[in-house]
Design an enzyme around this catalytic site. Structure first.
Site, mmCIF file in Angstrom:
data_model
loop_
_atom_site.group_PDB
_atom_site.id
_atom_site.type_symbol
_atom_site.label_atom_id
_atom_site.label_comp_id
_atom_site.label_asym_id
_atom_site.label_seq_id
_atom_site.Cartn_x
_atom_site.Cartn_y
_atom_site.Cartn_z
ATOM 1 N N GLU A 1 -89.316 -33.668 -55.087
ATOM 2 C CA GLU A 1 -88.244 -32.686 -55.281
ATOM 3 C C GLU A 1 -87.176 -32.782 -54.186
ATOM 4 O O GLU A 1 -86.453 -31.827 -53.923
ATOM 5 C CB GLU A 1 -88.815 -31.258 -55.333
ATOM 6 C CG GLU A 1 -89.827 -31.006 -56.422
ATOM 7 C CD GLU A 1 -89.268 -31.070 -57.862
ATOM 8 O OE1 GLU A 1 -88.101 -31.482 -58.030
ATOM 9 O OE2 GLU A 1 -90.023 -30.725 -58.777
ATOM 10 N N TYR B 1 -87.069 -4.441 -50.124
ATOM 11 C CA TYR B 1 -87.337 -5.729 -49.478
ATOM 12 C C TYR B 1 -86.967 -6.934 -50.331
ATOM 13 O O TYR B 1 -86.557 -7.970 -49.801
ATOM 14 C CB TYR B 1 -88.786 -5.797 -48.969
ATOM 15 C CG TYR B 1 -88.794 -5.488 -47.495
ATOM 16 C CD1 TYR B 1 -88.445 -4.214 -47.060
ATOM 17 C CD2 TYR B 1 -89.041 -6.467 -46.545
ATOM 18 C CE1 TYR B 1 -88.372 -3.921 -45.709
ATOM 19 C CE2 TYR B 1 -88.972 -6.183 -45.194
ATOM 20 C CZ TYR B 1 -88.644 -4.907 -44.778
ATOM 21 O OH TYR B 1 -88.554 -4.634 -43.437
#
Ligand code: 13P
Ligand code: ZN
Length: 213
Positions: A75, A121
């Site tokens: 990747e 968050y």
């Protein structure tokens, strides 16, 4: 080797092991990279995040040439595209973590906002998450798909594959990947139930207080 690189190799090995031990990655799934002033460190292809040898972590130079360690993750294009389009990114984490990957397979996911602002968050650490169309693992086209986003997103979901999350440094990217995974789990748990997300004003307040992701 400069101490900056030695420290980062050690930290990458430890954080990868921590992700693996806590089930965020299984087998040889996922890969991690971190930016150096003269290149990028990447986990080797077909390696388990549970057992990354710091000395064998792959290094590519600023032109993308493999200069040391084992062969980098397949990747590599995906990771490079994040660094090219997000100058503030110091690290990139790609996982096949269960709940985020489950979301990436849903037919009715909003491709422009895969992870609604459920909690503070996820807004602070991850931001808006875009769905990237499916290509096979390691396909160079994944880099083009990330470049098309022009650096607007710090995190994406690869359709039917898994999350990719960047952060200002390795620890931040790992924390953001964990936050994304936990929020994906909440979203699946809450599916079918009337759910309150944070509103635009609450999201704006977080961005103002805690800064840009
Ligand atoms: O997650 C992966 C492919 O998408 C794992 O590939 P690598 O073993 O090449 O890093
Ligand atoms: Zn993958």
């Amino acid at each position: 080797m400069k101490s900056e690189e030695l420290v980062l190799r050690q930290q990458m090995s430890e954080l990868c092991a921590s992700l693996f031990e806590r089930g965020f990655s299984v087998g040889t799934a996922g890969n991690v990279s971190a930016r150096l002033h003269d290149g990028i460190l990447m986990t080797p292809t077909n390696s388990t995040l549970g057992d990354i040898n710091p000395e064998r972590i792959a290094k590519i130079d600023l032109d993308g040439n493999h200069v040391s360690g084992d062969k980098p993750t397949k990747e590599v294009f995906l990771h490079q595209a994040f660094y090219e389009t997000r100058p503030e990114a110091g690290a990139v984490v790609h996982l096949h973590s269960t709940w985020a990957t489950a979301l990436s397979c849903l037919e009715d996911i909003n491709p422009d906002d895969c992870i609604p602002p459920l909690t503070p968050y996820v807004v602070m650490r991850v931001g808006t998450v875009k769905l990237v169309p499916y290509v096979k693992p390691g396909d160079p086209k994944s880099g083009d798909l990330i470049r098309e986003l022009s650096g607007k997103y710090s995190a994406v979901l690869l359709a039917n594959h898994g999350p990719v999350v960047s952060g200002k440094d390795l620890f931040s990217a790992v924390c953001a990947a964990e936050e994304l995974e936990e929020t994906a789990k909440l979203l699946v748990a809450l599916r079918g139930m009337p759910t309150r997300t944070l509103d635009a004003e609450q999201v704006a307040e977080l961005k103002e207080t805690f800064g840009r992701i």
